[in-house]
Design an enzyme around this catalytic site. Sequence first.
Site, PDB file in Angstrom:
ATOM      1  N   LYS A   1      -1.744   1.872  -0.699  1.00 40.82           N
ATOM      2  CA  LYS A   1      -1.417   1.418   0.655  1.00 40.82           C
ATOM      3  C   LYS A   1      -2.238   2.163   1.696  1.00 40.82           C
ATOM      4  O   LYS A   1      -2.587   1.627   2.731  1.00 40.82           O
ATOM      5  CB  LYS A   1       0.066   1.668   0.902  1.00 40.82           C
ATOM      6  CG  LYS A   1       0.551   1.242   2.255  1.00 40.82           C
ATOM      7  CD  LYS A   1       1.387   0.010   2.162  1.00 40.82           C
ATOM      8  CE  LYS A   1       1.725  -0.575   3.504  1.00 40.82           C
ATOM      9  NZ  LYS A   1       1.504  -2.000   3.522  1.00 40.82           N
TER      10      LYS A   1
ATOM     11  N   GLU B   1      -4.005 -10.237  -4.425  1.00 40.52           N
ATOM     12  CA  GLU B   1      -3.375  -8.914  -4.534  1.00 40.52           C
ATOM     13  C   GLU B   1      -2.079  -8.954  -5.319  1.00 40.52           C
ATOM     14  O   GLU B   1      -1.833  -8.090  -6.147  1.00 40.52           O
ATOM     15  CB  GLU B   1      -3.027  -8.381  -3.131  1.00 40.52           C
ATOM     16  CG  GLU B   1      -4.175  -7.797  -2.382  1.00 40.52           C
ATOM     17  CD  GLU B   1      -3.714  -7.253  -1.048  1.00 40.52           C
ATOM     18  OE1 GLU B   1      -4.036  -6.104  -0.752  1.00 40.52           O
ATOM     19  OE2 GLU B   1      -3.020  -7.969  -0.297  1.00 40.52           O
TER      20      GLU B   1
ATOM     21  N   ASN C   1      -4.051  16.242  -2.721  1.00 42.81           N
ATOM     22  CA  ASN C   1      -4.370  14.877  -2.296  1.00 42.81           C
ATOM     23  C   ASN C   1      -5.770  14.903  -1.687  1.00 42.81           C
ATOM     24  O   ASN C   1      -6.062  15.753  -0.858  1.00 42.81           O
ATOM     25  CB  ASN C   1      -3.337  14.435  -1.244  1.00 42.81           C
ATOM     26  CG  ASN C   1      -3.568  13.021  -0.761  1.00 42.81           C
ATOM     27  OD1 ASN C   1      -4.475  12.342  -1.220  1.00 42.81           O
ATOM     28  ND2 ASN C   1      -2.738  12.578   0.172  1.00 42.81           N
ATOM     29  N   GLY C   2      -6.637  13.976  -2.130  1.00 37.30           N
ATOM     30  CA  GLY C   2      -7.991  13.925  -1.575  1.00 37.30           C
ATOM     31  C   GLY C   2      -9.020  14.174  -2.660  1.00 37.30           C
ATOM     32  O   GLY C   2      -8.712  14.105  -3.859  1.00 37.30           O
TER      33      GLY C   2
ATOM     34  N   ARG D   1       2.245   3.991  -1.507  1.00 34.90           N
ATOM     35  CA  ARG D   1       0.837   4.348  -1.336  1.00 34.90           C
ATOM     36  C   ARG D   1       0.012   3.973  -2.560  1.00 34.90           C
ATOM     37  O   ARG D   1      -1.210   3.919  -2.490  1.00 34.90           O
ATOM     38  CB  ARG D   1       0.708   5.872  -1.108  1.00 34.90           C
ATOM     39  CG  ARG D   1       1.468   6.338   0.102  1.00 34.90           C
ATOM     40  CD  ARG D   1       1.655   7.845   0.070  1.00 34.90           C
ATOM     41  NE  ARG D   1       0.429   8.558   0.332  1.00 34.90           N
ATOM     42  CZ  ARG D   1       0.020   8.933   1.527  1.00 34.90           C
ATOM     43  NH1 ARG D   1       0.755   8.661   2.581  1.00 34.90           N
ATOM     44  NH2 ARG D   1      -1.096   9.586   1.679  1.00 34.90           N
TER      45      ARG D   1
ATOM     46  N   GLU E   1      -7.134 -14.240   4.715  1.00 39.58           N
ATOM     47  CA  GLU E   1      -5.951 -13.405   4.466  1.00 39.58           C
ATOM     48  C   GLU E   1      -5.069 -14.025   3.373  1.00 39.58           C
ATOM     49  O   GLU E   1      -4.527 -13.311   2.530  1.00 39.58           O
ATOM     50  CB  GLU E   1      -5.171 -13.219   5.779  1.00 39.58           C
ATOM     51  CG  GLU E   1      -3.867 -12.458   5.670  1.00 39.58           C
ATOM     52  CD  GLU E   1      -4.005 -11.027   5.124  1.00 39.58           C
ATOM     53  OE1 GLU E   1      -5.130 -10.526   4.966  1.00 39.58           O
ATOM     54  OE2 GLU E   1      -2.949 -10.436   4.835  1.00 39.58           O
TER      55      GLU E   1
ATOM     56  N   LYS F   1      -4.129 -12.023   0.038  1.00 32.55           N
ATOM     57  CA  LYS F   1      -2.727 -11.760  -0.311  1.00 32.55           C
ATOM     58  C   LYS F   1      -2.413 -12.315  -1.693  1.00 32.55           C
ATOM     59  O   LYS F   1      -1.783 -11.670  -2.510  1.00 32.55           O
ATOM     60  CB  LYS F   1      -1.840 -12.425   0.749  1.00 32.55           C
ATOM     61  CG  LYS F   1      -0.611 -11.729   1.109  1.00 32.55           C
ATOM     62  CD  LYS F   1      -0.717 -10.580   2.080  1.00 32.55           C
ATOM     63  CE  LYS F   1      -1.813  -9.616   1.872  1.00 32.55           C
ATOM     64  NZ  LYS F   1      -1.988  -8.643   2.894  1.00 32.55           N
TER      65      LYS F   1
ATOM     66  N   CYS G   1      -2.826   9.338  -3.423  1.00 38.33           N
ATOM     67  CA  CYS G   1      -1.861  10.345  -3.860  1.00 38.33           C
ATOM     68  C   CYS G   1      -0.826  10.657  -2.782  1.00 38.33           C
ATOM     69  O   CYS G   1      -1.098  10.544  -1.585  1.00 38.33           O
ATOM     70  CB  CYS G   1      -2.582  11.649  -4.183  1.00 38.33           C
ATOM     71  SG  CYS G   1      -3.866  11.430  -5.404  1.00 38.33           S
TER      72      CYS G   1
ATOM     73  N   HIS H   1     -21.770 -25.471   1.311  1.00 37.77           N
ATOM     74  CA  HIS H   1     -22.981 -24.655   1.164  1.00 37.77           C
ATOM     75  C   HIS H   1     -22.954 -23.813  -0.112  1.00 37.77           C
ATOM     76  O   HIS H   1     -23.637 -22.802  -0.190  1.00 37.77           O
ATOM     77  CB  HIS H   1     -23.168 -23.766   2.395  1.00 37.77           C
ATOM     78  CG  HIS H   1     -23.366 -24.568   3.649  1.00 37.77           C
ATOM     79  ND1 HIS H   1     -24.517 -25.276   3.893  1.00 37.77           N
ATOM     80  CD2 HIS H   1     -22.535 -24.820   4.678  1.00 37.77           C
ATOM     81  CE1 HIS H   1     -24.396 -25.916   5.053  1.00 37.77           C
ATOM     82  NE2 HIS H   1     -23.188 -25.651   5.550  1.00 37.77           N
TER      83      HIS H   1
ATOM     84  N   TRP I   1      -3.032   8.971  -7.762  1.00 36.87           N
ATOM     85  CA  TRP I   1      -3.835   7.758  -7.843  1.00 36.87           C
ATOM     86  C   TRP I   1      -5.207   8.244  -8.300  1.00 36.87           C
ATOM     87  O   TRP I   1      -5.908   8.916  -7.553  1.00 36.87           O
ATOM     88  CB  TRP I   1      -3.897   7.090  -6.475  1.00 36.87           C
ATOM     89  CG  TRP I   1      -4.498   5.731  -6.455  1.00 36.87           C
ATOM     90  CD1 TRP I   1      -3.861   4.547  -6.700  1.00 36.87           C
ATOM     91  CD2 TRP I   1      -5.858   5.391  -6.119  1.00 36.87           C
ATOM     92  NE1 TRP I   1      -4.734   3.498  -6.558  1.00 36.87           N
ATOM     93  CE2 TRP I   1      -5.965   3.988  -6.211  1.00 36.87           C
ATOM     94  CE3 TRP I   1      -6.994   6.124  -5.776  1.00 36.87           C
ATOM     95  CZ2 TRP I   1      -7.150   3.306  -5.955  1.00 36.87           C
ATOM     96  CZ3 TRP I   1      -8.174   5.455  -5.527  1.00 36.87           C
ATOM     97  CH2 TRP I   1      -8.237   4.058  -5.617  1.00 36.87           C
TER      98      TRP I   1
END
Length: 628
Positions: A623, A504, A101-102, A27, A497, A501, A2, A520, A77
């Site tokens: 974010k 995402e 927020n939280g 965010r 990475e 990426k 948020c 394996h 969010w």
Amino acid sequence: MCGIVGFSGFRPAANILIQGLKYLEYRGYDSTGIALMVDHKIQIKKSQGRIENTEKLMALSSDQFHQSTSGIGHTRWATHGKPSTENAHPHKTGHVVLVHNGIIENDLELRAGILARGHFPLSETDSELIGFLLFDEMERGHSLEVALRRVSQTLVGQWSIVIMSEREPGKVIGVRNGSPLVASIDSEGNVMVASDAQPLLPFTQSVTFLEPGEMVVGTPGLLMFFDLLTGRKIHREPTLIKWTADRMEKNGFPHYMLKEIYEQPKVFTQTLQEVLLPSSSEPFNFANEKNSEILLKAEEIILVACGTSWHAGLLGKYWIEKIAKIPVQLEYASEYRYRETCLRPSALVIGISQSGETADTLVVIRDMKRKGVSTLAITNVQGSSLAREADAVVFTHAGPEIGVAATKTFLCQSLSLFLFAAFLASKRTTQNSDVLSRLRRELNFIPKILNNISNSTIKNSESSEILRAINPILNSLGSVKGFFFMGRGHCFPLALEGALKLKEVSYDHAEGHASGELKHGPIAMLDPSIVVVAIAPQDPWYTKNRSNLEEVKARGARILGIGTYGDTYLQSICDYWLALPAEAQSIHSDLLPFIITPYIQLLAYARGVQLQRDVDKPRNLAKSVTVE
Ligand code: F6R
């Protein structure tokens, strides 16, 4: 997660709040809203989805609404309750309106009490409950500030709240208990609060980061800080933020992600220049003595991070162990904080976080400090919680990163960790000075090579040389069930990475593997529907990688190779081929990760664009992950 903005001043607030929310878009969010004080009455516009949906509602509002000079805004969010207009903030209870927020952890008990007192919350959120508590406190005769202080004592969790009341128009009050909150007053007397400094920067670069347990009260021309518990007024020194508002614009690029990948040559140089002492007899002397001291005392290093920052940590582990010969443990913060650990007193715990607000990483650093272990932060955000709480901090100088997927901050985190390794190697004489001088010299070439790769003066993605190579490959892939990234040594973190990426920003299935691990298990999945992205430059692991590639080829998977310029063997075994720049051939293999990084980022970017994804704001992602 948020985002909060609040404004009270001498200008119309509506567009300022909307612009502020746009700065916080990165965010991650699923609904938005603003509340304005219009003629002593609160008016709210909120909606599910993009900020533009709320803007459309605002366009239908009265002139008075648009002339209001105080208000609050929010990007939500979802945590408690699905994304919906009802659950979107601001939430109004009687004359009180709030954004939050939280997470409130005792929400069930609070809800039961509120229902028992005959109130009926309209949303499923924990946030709205706070409004009822505030309302009840004010009904008992308390002022807005006192009500907020009293309510704050009853909330359990990590949160920030910003409120207004029709009884005290023009006043915007914020409290911080965990989730970040920043406040400022500009030269005209306009007061702002927000979840981070970015919405404030168009007004002033002088901002104050609230500490947990602090309250800020803003009215036009006046900004005051108080201790939440005692109510005593406190003095808070503002911090001067070096970022400027224009660095948060797209500047003609189609996406922030592309802009930020292309900024890498510049931010690499900035980080190098800021972290190291410019004129020094030794190639890797740190500019900041505290950082030098804390690093030199470490006999063991524990790196803690999440996501992309963890991948930078893996590169760091490889470098520090190889170059400086210090044992390094790399940990997911979300795991490390909950398990029984044993550390030597001489250990150093390094938290890596671009945002500096990732809850899990932050908690590990706090716990370690409490136990008397030395802590250091690598972060991109001045004034962030991690920067303020660790014993020492190394800033990456990547500038604001708006694209949700981390790109330039990953490169700068990796560079900082490489500099740690080289600094320690130099002080502990684990490498001879010729090797270190070579590494230092060649680090200076990296920005030029990166510049050639991204061709950063060209904003049209079709005109950039590497995207001209990547796009036809992607266009010829046809149907693909998934991507496997593989690499050895320094290229293993890049494989992880690259896969992260890609998933995402394209939502394709992607996995990263150490090349030697394929056989394996994952090899069972290989067939022509899988594209294996093989990161296999001619480095010390090259011949081993070749054998792994033969195994992949024999299973019929298609191979997209990223390798050394002129490597005819690799080119012949690969179905698709991306050569590293010719000038990278003479660069020390320890430095190759810096050159390969834009390849994996641009591959993900181009795939996301090809599939018409929202590459700057991928679904479900945030974010700054401020919840645990
Ligand atoms: C990936 C990404 C995330 C973050 C992770 C940690 O593109 O951005 O995986 O790396 O959420 O965030 P920070 O670095 O802010 O602690």
